[in-house]
Design a protein around this motif. Structure first.
Motif, PDB file in Angstrom:
ATOM      1  N   UNK A 192       0.866  -1.170   0.000  1.00 43.13           N
ATOM      2  CA  UNK A 192       0.000   0.000   0.000  1.00 43.13           C
ATOM      3  C   UNK A 192       0.902   1.220   0.000  1.00 43.13           C
ATOM      4  N   UNK A 193       0.645   2.176  -0.907  1.00 45.73           N
ATOM      5  CA  UNK A 193       1.474   3.374  -0.963  1.00 45.73           C
ATOM      6  C   UNK A 193       0.608   4.625  -0.870  1.00 45.73           C
ATOM      7  N   UNK A 194       1.150   5.632  -0.225  1.00 47.51           N
ATOM      8  CA  UNK A 194       0.497   6.933  -0.190  1.00 47.51           C
ATOM      9  C   UNK A 194       1.181   7.826  -1.210  1.00 47.51           C
ATOM     10  N   UNK A 195       0.393   8.496  -2.037  1.00 48.82           N
ATOM     11  CA  UNK A 195       0.966   9.286  -3.129  1.00 48.82           C
ATOM     12  C   UNK A 195       0.311  10.661  -3.212  1.00 48.82           C
ATOM     13  N   UNK A 196       0.936  11.477  -4.034  1.00 53.30           N
ATOM     14  CA  UNK A 196       0.367  12.782  -4.379  1.00 53.30           C
ATOM     15  C   UNK A 196       0.446  12.909  -5.894  1.00 53.30           C
ATOM     16  N   UNK A 197      -0.688  13.156  -6.540  1.00 53.84           N
ATOM     17  CA  UNK A 197      -0.711  13.236  -7.988  1.00 53.84           C
ATOM     18  C   UNK A 197      -0.709  11.866  -8.633  1.00 53.84           C
ATOM     19  N   UNK A 198      -0.576  11.870  -9.964  1.00 53.45           N
ATOM     20  CA  UNK A 198      -0.540  10.610 -10.686  1.00 53.45           C
ATOM     21  C   UNK A 198      -1.912   9.984 -10.841  1.00 53.45           C
ATOM     22  N   UNK A 199      -1.912   8.684 -11.163  1.00 54.93           N
ATOM     23  CA  UNK A 199      -3.167   7.975 -11.357  1.00 54.93           C
ATOM     24  C   UNK A 199      -3.047   6.555 -10.812  1.00 54.93           C
ATOM     25  N   UNK A 200      -4.147   5.798 -10.896  1.00 58.56           N
ATOM     26  CA  UNK A 200      -4.173   4.453 -10.329  1.00 58.56           C
ATOM     27  C   UNK A 200      -3.202   3.507 -11.022  1.00 58.56           C
ATOM     28  N   UNK A 201      -3.046   3.649 -12.330  1.00 56.39           N
ATOM     29  CA  UNK A 201      -2.145   2.759 -13.060  1.00 56.39           C
ATOM     30  C   UNK A 201      -0.696   2.962 -12.629  1.00 56.39           C
ATOM     31  N   UNK A 202      -0.292   4.215 -12.487  1.00 59.89           N
ATOM     32  CA  UNK A 202       1.077   4.499 -12.048  1.00 59.89           C
ATOM     33  C   UNK A 202       1.297   4.007 -10.623  1.00 59.89           C
TER      34      UNK A 202
END
Length: 282
Positions: free
Chosen positions: A168-178
């Motif tokens: 599980x990763x927390x992100x900012x920006x991007x999309x589900x595929x990335x």
């Protein structure tokens, strides 16, 4: 058991997946009332499960639910007694449902709190009731192990092949595929930390000492050893640090560069493997 029609038994069997004789007994105990029979089956199953609660649950899978746009993410470890049960569609669906409820619902600090919440795949039932119904069909103990929720944009991946792992990763920006691409990379390459700064200083110093001693043994002059060691440490970082690792789908760029090219910043990650403690978290 007289007076219980075959049609009633068949209807209960279709709803519960249990053997005909067990359904007939439940209807008899409930005086022919189907809802009462379902309650009896769950209560009877719960009593059996309680007697088996000390059984070892060393198999299982990670349910993962994450959505970058919705800004939610969760991972739940659901454990069972045998490898064959892990492959059951109902077991897979339950683990994924638990993760979705944890992600989108009010949250839960304990397994009991999570099990008390409504299922999304079985309307009108709680997760606990879905679990109990599955126990009645396969007669195996199910335990919730670790669970985590991210209140923010998240991605994830559950690997259930040669090894069982969840990311599980927390992100900012991007999309589900990335986000999924990065999560799959983590499952494959098992980084120790997100950034160089987050590596354990003791581990880095130990590696620096080993590299320094190796350079001395090679007969290198002291004045260039430090530069050599720093250069070789970059190889160590490329093996251990997520954002410095060559991306598995394109090893000509790092994971950090790949994420940046997609407009994504990885803020942290959680990587769990079944039966392993503690987990890697960056």
């Amino acid at each position: 058991m007289a007076g219980i029609s075959a049609a009633a038994v068949k209807s209960l069997r279709e709803k519960t997946g249990l053997p005909m004789m067990e359904c007939k007994k439940a209807l008899s105990e409930a005086g022919g009332d189907e809802d009462g029979a379902i309650r009896w089956l769950r209560e009877n199953g719960a009593a059996i499960a309680s007697k088996r609660s000390d059984r070892v649950t060393e198999f299982g899978r990670f349910g993962v639910y994450a959505d970058v746009e919705k800004g939610v993410g969760a991972m739940v470890e659901l454990k069972c007694e045998s490898a064959s049960v892990v492959q059951l569609d109902d077991f897979i669906a339950l683990s994924d449902d638990m993760a979705k409820v944890l992600a989108e619902g009010p949250g839960a600090a304990t397994a009991e709190e999570l099990l008390a919440q409504p299922s999304t795949i079985k309307p009108g039932q709680t997760l606990g009731e879905v679990r109990d119904d599955l126990f009645n069909r396969v007669r195996e103990v199910f335990n919730i192990g670790r669970m985590i929720r991210i209140d923010g944009s998240a991605g994830g991946y559950s690997h259930n092949s040669s090894t069982v792992a969840g990311v599980l990763i927390e992100v900012e920006g991007g999309d589900n595929e990335t986000a999924k691409d990065v999560s799959m990379h983590i499952a494959a390459m098992r980084p120790s930390a997100l950034t160089v700064e987050e590596l354990d200083p003791k581990v880095v110093e130990n590696e620096r000492s080993i590299l320094t001693e190796a350079a001395r043994n090679e007969g290198k002059p002291e004045k260039i050893i430090e530069k050599m060691v720093e250069g070789r440490l970059r190889n160590f970082y490329a093996e251990s640090v997520l954002l410095e690792q060559p991306f598995v789908k394109d090893d000509k760029q790092t994971v950090g560069a790949y994420a940046k090219s997609k407009g994504m910043t990885v803020k942290r990650f959680v990587h769990w493997s079944l039966g392993e403690e503690p987990s890697a978290e960056g």
